[in-house]
Structure formats: structure tokens, C-alpha cells
Design an enzyme around this catalytic site. Structure first.
Site, PDB file in Angstrom:
ATOM      1  N   ASN A 177       0.865  -1.067   0.038  1.00  0.00           N
ATOM      2  CA  ASN A 177       0.099  -0.011  -0.014  1.00  0.00           C
ATOM      3  C   ASN A 177       1.065   1.281  -0.024  1.00  0.00           C
ATOM      4  O   ASN A 177       1.674   1.443   0.826  1.00  0.00           O
ATOM      5  CB  ASN A 177      -0.931  -0.089   1.291  1.00  0.00           C
TER       6      ASN A 177
ATOM      7  N   ALA B 296       0.281   4.170   0.261  1.00  0.00           N
ATOM      8  CA  ALA B 296       0.037   5.197   1.505  1.00  0.00           C
ATOM      9  C   ALA B 296       0.626   4.900   2.733  1.00  0.00           C
ATOM     10  O   ALA B 296       0.466   5.590   3.686  1.00  0.00           O
ATOM     11  CB  ALA B 296      -1.615   5.460   1.379  1.00  0.00           C
ATOM     12  N   CYS B 297       1.125   3.907   2.901  1.00  0.00           N
ATOM     13  CA  CYS B 297       1.292   3.180   4.259  1.00  0.00           C
ATOM     14  C   CYS B 297       3.286   3.549   4.293  1.00  0.00           C
ATOM     15  O   CYS B 297       3.865   2.712   3.483  1.00  0.00           O
ATOM     16  CB  CYS B 297       1.248   1.599   4.212  1.00  0.00           C
ATOM     17  N   GLY B 298       3.731   4.175   5.326  1.00  0.00           N
ATOM     18  CA  GLY B 298       4.922   4.416   5.371  1.00  0.00           C
ATOM     19  C   GLY B 298       5.639   2.999   5.777  1.00  0.00           C
ATOM     20  O   GLY B 298       6.865   2.886   5.183  1.00  0.00           O
TER      21      GLY B 298
ATOM     22  N   ARG C 241       6.012   1.337   2.577  1.00  0.00           N
ATOM     23  CA  ARG C 241       7.356   2.027   1.662  1.00  0.00           C
ATOM     24  C   ARG C 241       8.540   1.720   2.223  1.00  0.00           C
ATOM     25  O   ARG C 241       9.411   1.216   1.316  1.00  0.00           O
ATOM     26  CB  ARG C 241       6.998   3.613   1.646  1.00  0.00           C
TER      27      ARG C 241
END
Length: 133
Positions: A8, A10-12, A15
């Protein structure tokens, strides 16, 4: 080495995990599971291969977990899979598979067991340093 990450962007944590995989010299297959969710058999297999109960792959924060009553411990795996199928955001992330196994990589450092050693220290988005092996 073949690596798959259920990601995802949008997820740190997701990432950072992806960046660590790439820093190890591996370009993984990226499954954007919110737009291309795994089917229920794939999810069941990920849980089995990771050695954790399916329930432990559920994400509570920022999902309809509570609204759907998924905190009820009497729910069957089939009921949990029904919920994930309707709401892929319930699947926690990132999940990484490689020839070395399957892990829910929370925290992101859990990916280090699945990839080649990092050639140098890795700096996460928040500035935290991950020492090379």
C-alpha cells in the site's frame, strides 16, 4: 531471488519495506492489494505460510474492522475472508513472500529475514537507521 510484496503506497511501513527490498538489490513484484486484492485462497495460503492465524493478518486501524464486528473471536476464518474480500483494506500490510518464507513485515525490519543482506545501513523515512547485517 523472487520477492512479492503486498503493498500500500500510502503506508510508511510498506514504503520502507519496499525500499529495503530494493536496497538489497532485488526488484520485487509489487501487488497493489487495494486495487488488485488476492483471492481468499491466496490470503488463506499467505496466513498458512507465514505461520500465523488468519485473524493476525487483519488490520484494525483505519479500517471498518470494528464496524463489521470483527473483534468477535467466535468468527470463523471463512467469515474473516468474506470481510477481507469485501474490504481489502482489512488485510494488514506489507506482506512479503520470498524463497525464504512469508512475513507480515510490521515492523519493516522483519523483511530482512527474507531478502539478501543490505549492502549498507538503511535510513527509513523517519530517519531511523537500520544496520546492515
Amino acid at each position: 531471488m523472487s520477492v512479492i510484496i503486498y503493498h500500500n503506497p500510502a503506508c510508511g511501513t510498506s514504503r520502507n519495506t519496499l525500499a529495503m527490498i530494493r536496497a538489497s538489490g532485488v526488484e520485487p513484484v509489487i501487488v497493489a492489494y487495494l486495487t488488485t486484492p488476492p483471492n481468499r485462497e491466496e490470503i488463506r495460503d499467505l496466513a498458512r505460510r507465514s505461520g500465523i492465524p488468519l485473524r493476525d493478518l487483519l488490520r484494525e486501524k483505519g479500517t471498518p474492522f470494528a464496524d463489521l464486528g470483527l473483534d468477535d473471536p467466535s468468527l470463523s476464518d471463512e467469515q474473516l475472508l468474506d470481510a477481507i474480500e469485501l474490504h481489502p483494506v482489512l488485510l494488514n500490510r506489507p506482506i512479503v513472500t520470498s524463497g525464504k518464507g512469508v512475513r507480515l513485515c510490521r515492523p519493516s525490519e522483519k523483511v530482512l529475514d527474507l531478502i539478501p543482506p543490505l549492502p549498507e545501513d538503511f535510513i527509513k523515512e523517519d530517519g531511523e537507521k537500520v544496520k546492515k547485517a
